[in-house]
Design an enzyme around this catalytic site. Structure first.
Site, PDB file in Angstrom:
ATOM      1  N   LYS A 268       0.842  -1.197   0.000  1.00 51.27           N
ATOM      2  CA  LYS A 268       0.000   0.000   0.000  1.00 51.27           C
ATOM      3  C   LYS A 268       0.880   1.252   0.000  1.00 51.27           C
ATOM      4  O   LYS A 268       1.784   1.364   0.820  1.00 51.27           O
ATOM      5  CB  LYS A 268      -0.916   0.003   1.228  1.00 51.27           C
ATOM      6  CG  LYS A 268      -2.073  -0.984   1.136  1.00 51.27           C
ATOM      7  CD  LYS A 268      -2.975  -0.910   2.347  1.00 51.27           C
ATOM      8  CE  LYS A 268      -4.082  -1.950   2.294  1.00 51.27           C
ATOM      9  NZ  LYS A 268      -5.101  -1.697   1.260  1.00 51.27           N
ATOM     10  N   ARG A 342     -10.511 -11.586   0.672  1.00 53.63           N
ATOM     11  CA  ARG A 342     -11.394 -12.556   0.015  1.00 53.63           C
ATOM     12  C   ARG A 342     -10.751 -13.934  -0.064  1.00 53.63           C
ATOM     13  O   ARG A 342     -11.455 -14.938  -0.141  1.00 53.63           O
ATOM     14  CB  ARG A 342     -11.786 -12.040  -1.375  1.00 53.63           C
ATOM     15  CG  ARG A 342     -10.631 -11.820  -2.307  1.00 53.63           C
ATOM     16  CD  ARG A 342     -11.010 -10.939  -3.496  1.00 53.63           C
ATOM     17  NE  ARG A 342     -11.049  -9.516  -3.137  1.00 53.63           N
ATOM     18  CZ  ARG A 342     -11.327  -8.544  -3.988  1.00 53.63           C
ATOM     19  NH1 ARG A 342     -11.626  -8.831  -5.255  1.00 53.63           N
ATOM     20  NH2 ARG A 342     -11.336  -7.283  -3.606  1.00 53.63           N
TER      21      ARG A 342
HETATM   22  N1  BES Z   1      -8.441  -4.036   3.729  1.00 50.36           N
HETATM   23  C1  BES Z   1      -8.552  -3.477   2.434  1.00 50.36           C
HETATM   24  C2  BES Z   1      -9.852  -2.695   2.234  1.00 50.36           C
HETATM   25  C3  BES Z   1     -10.005  -1.414   3.011  1.00 50.36           C
HETATM   26  C4  BES Z   1      -9.606  -0.211   2.490  1.00 50.36           C
HETATM   27  C5  BES Z   1     -10.636  -1.436   4.249  1.00 50.36           C
HETATM   28  C6  BES Z   1      -9.793   0.968   3.200  1.00 50.36           C
HETATM   29  C7  BES Z   1     -10.824  -0.268   4.964  1.00 50.36           C
HETATM   30  C8  BES Z   1     -10.402   0.928   4.442  1.00 50.36           C
HETATM   31  C9  BES Z   1      -8.509  -4.586   1.375  1.00 50.36           C
HETATM   32  O1  BES Z   1      -7.785  -5.710   1.689  1.00 50.36           O
HETATM   33  C10 BES Z   1      -7.895  -3.995   0.165  1.00 50.36           C
HETATM   34  O2  BES Z   1      -6.740  -3.693   0.209  1.00 50.36           O
HETATM   35  N2  BES Z   1      -8.685  -3.824  -0.888  1.00 50.36           N
HETATM   36  C11 BES Z   1      -8.251  -3.257  -2.082  1.00 50.36           C
HETATM   37  C12 BES Z   1      -8.748  -4.141  -3.204  1.00 50.36           C
HETATM   38  C13 BES Z   1      -8.089  -3.875  -4.528  1.00 50.36           C
HETATM   39  C14 BES Z   1      -6.673  -4.375  -4.531  1.00 50.36           C
HETATM   40  C15 BES Z   1      -8.900  -4.588  -5.600  1.00 50.36           C
HETATM   41  C16 BES Z   1      -8.836  -1.860  -2.206  1.00 50.36           C
HETATM   42  O3  BES Z   1      -9.976  -1.659  -1.811  1.00 50.36           O
HETATM   43  O4  BES Z   1      -8.121  -0.962  -2.632  1.00 50.36           O
HETATM   44 ZN    ZN Z   2      -5.729  -5.535   1.102  1.00 49.21          ZN
END
Ligand code: BES
Ligand code: ZN
Ligand code: ZN
Length: 492
Positions: A268, A342
């Site tokens: 991230k 997921r």
């Molecule tokens: N844990 C995150 C989702 C999230 C983002 C929760 C902000 C709470 C606040 C999840 O694992 C994630 O990183 N999702 C990605 C998915 C993408 C790679 C398709 C996202 O939402 O950016």
């Molecule tokens: Zn994630």
């Protein structure tokens, strides 16, 4: 914060008093001078939810006006919010003990107000040298509530506090093995609280699967995400099976337990990583919902399945282009290691599905897309073959004001998860409908009525949000508890 029932005597005040003022006529209970009556009356006219402070040195009477003609969900939510504002004031003024009484107020209004006080009074301050002033004691007028109402709610509110503590703890303290241990000892503690006839209860069980067991079960999603971590993965199974259960098959709860989400090798960027200690809020919420049902003896058979690991780029971390074999045999091509929730949930849902549940509900901080689409007021909800339970969940959600936005969940979206080399990809990069496709991915692993709750928008607040406070909110636990209170099993 202690809550107890007692009489409140205005002629000999021993602490400050909150007076919930729901009647149009001048109060018979609260002794006010003529000019005070006029002032409160005028304030009430100007704004039905205004608050007036009457000084009765060394104490104060906080008159909280509210509309008693609206004993509905919105009125109750207003009372929770009014309580949160008052708690902020107490914190500033150094008030540690208050009494609550009122006139023209019904029990559910008192409960909502005290709920707001309790939740707003929460702080995650174990690491702070200088702690905020908080309420230590709330005395509720014994004329207003029965002790059973207080006891049931206090047990639920304590669960909300504990849930928030778990979510607020950073990963350096709360990793997967530690979280599993804590849940196990919490379950043991509840079992030890003897029943009425002095016996150890037998209706609650906790089983923790360690790394070896998870390997032997071939939970390919959980194992892959765990590969970049220094800590072992865990898979916790909880079961609450009361003798007087209304359902013939269990309700299976599944919760995302990513102890920290760095994104993995798709790390991230910028400040997207902060707050990702909250990525286990789904698991924390589901464990808490089961414990709350058990502690209050709700007649519902519930199981919880909680996969736990952090998602890191270390060691032999799983990578984009990897192809995993999941617990149910499905193969998944990884397109992004940050779509990890997921993967661990797929294994947990497939495992839960084998227990022949009558309903599966998962909770997960799954997608940033849910936050972007819906903000921080509402849970993104989707269902497969679970129309009726979803409708019921929506109704209780409106009632307790932890609401759902039901998204479309059509098969056509599965197009976006097609892979050239495996059965599915884990995420459709840079594409639309990110919340729905994440849900569709999960639905593949459920063959019983299934509800998916994406709590990414509501589980954790970066800025203070009324009685939900700042940081972990506990959002969703009151919803699930109210759902269990109404639950009568699925009748087909
Ligand atoms: N844990 C995150 C989702 C999230 C983002 C929760 C902000 C709470 C606040 C999840 O694992 C994630 O990183 N999702 C990605 C998915 C993408 C790679 C398709 C996202 O939402 O950016
Ligand atoms: Zn994630
Ligand atoms: Zn995540």
């Amino acid at each position: 914060m202690e809550i107890r029932l007692d009489r409140i005597d205005f002629s000999a005040l021993s602490r400050s008093v909150i007076f919930l003022y729901g009647s149009e006529v001048a109060s018979r209970v609260l002794p006010m001078k003529k000019d005070e009556v006029a002032f409160v009356g005028q304030k009430r006219k100007d704004d039905i939810s205004s608050m007036v402070v009457l000084n009765r040195l060394p104490y104060k009477i906080y008159v909280q006006n509210f509309d008693s003609d609206l004993p509905n969900n919105m009125a109750l939510e207003k009372l929770r919010k009014a309580a949160a504002d008052m708690q902020q004031l107490f914190s500033k003024e150094g008030v540690k003990s208050v009494a609550v009484t009122g006139e023209g107020v019904i029990p559910e209004e008192v409960v909502a107000f005290v709920e707001g006080l309790h939740m707003a009074n929460y702080r995650f301050d174990k690491y702070k040298s200088k702690k905020d002033c908080r309420l230590e004691e709330v005395v509720v007028d014994a004329r207003l509530l029965k002790s059973e109402d207080v006891d049931e709610n206090v047990r639920l509110w304590r669960r909300i506090d504990t849930l928030r503590d778990w979510v607020n703890e950073p990963v350096m303290y709360l990793n997967a093995p530690k979280f599993a241990d804590i849940i196990k000892s919490e379950a043991d503690r509840i079992v030890e609280q003897k029943t009425e006839n002095g016996e150890r209860r037998t209706d609650l069980k906790c089983t923790v699967f360690g790394q070896k067991k998870i390997e032997s079960l071939k939970m390919g999603g959980l194992l892959a995400v765990n590969r970049g971590s220094e800590d072992e993965a865990r898979f916790v199974v909880l079961e609450y099976k009361p003798a007087n259960r209304v359902n013939k098959r269990p309700v299976a709860l599944v919760g995302k337990g990513i102890m920290y989400d760095t994104g993995g090798l798709n790390i991230k960027p910028d400040d997207y990583m902060t707050e990702m200690k909250s990525d286990m809020a789904g698991a924390a919420t589901m464990a808490s919902a089961l414990f709350a049902a058990a502690e209050n003896g709700l007649p519902v058979w519930v199981m919880a399945f909680l996969p736990m690991t952090d998602n890191r780029p270390g060691k032999n971390a799983y990578a984009a282009d990897d192809i995993l074999k999941m617990y149910d045999g499905t193969t998944v091509e990884i397109t992004n290691t940050d779509a990890e929730g997921r993967l661990i949930l797929a294994d947990a849902i497939a495992y839960a599905d084998q227990q022949e549940p009558e309903l599966i509900i998962d909770a997960a901080t799954l997608t940033g897309a849910a936050v972007r689409a819906l903000g921080d007021e509402v849970i993104a909800a989707m269902q497969q073959d679970a129309d009726d339970p979803m409708r019921m969940l929506g109704i209780v959600g409106d009632k307790v004001y932890e609401r759902l936005a039901v998204l479309p969940f059509w098969k056509e979206y599965d197009e976006l998860l097609k892979s050239e080399v495996a059965d599915m990809i884990n995420c459709n990069l840079h594409a639309n409908a990110g919340t729905i496709t994440a849900g569709r991915f999960l639905a593949h692993f459920a063959h019983h009525p299934y509800i998916h709750l994406d709590i990414a928008g509501v589980a954790y607040y970066g800025k203070r949000k009324s009685f939900y406070g700042v940081g972990a909110s506990g959002f969703g636990l009151r919803l699930l508890y109210a759902f269990f209170q109404m639950y009568e099993g699925i009748r087909k």
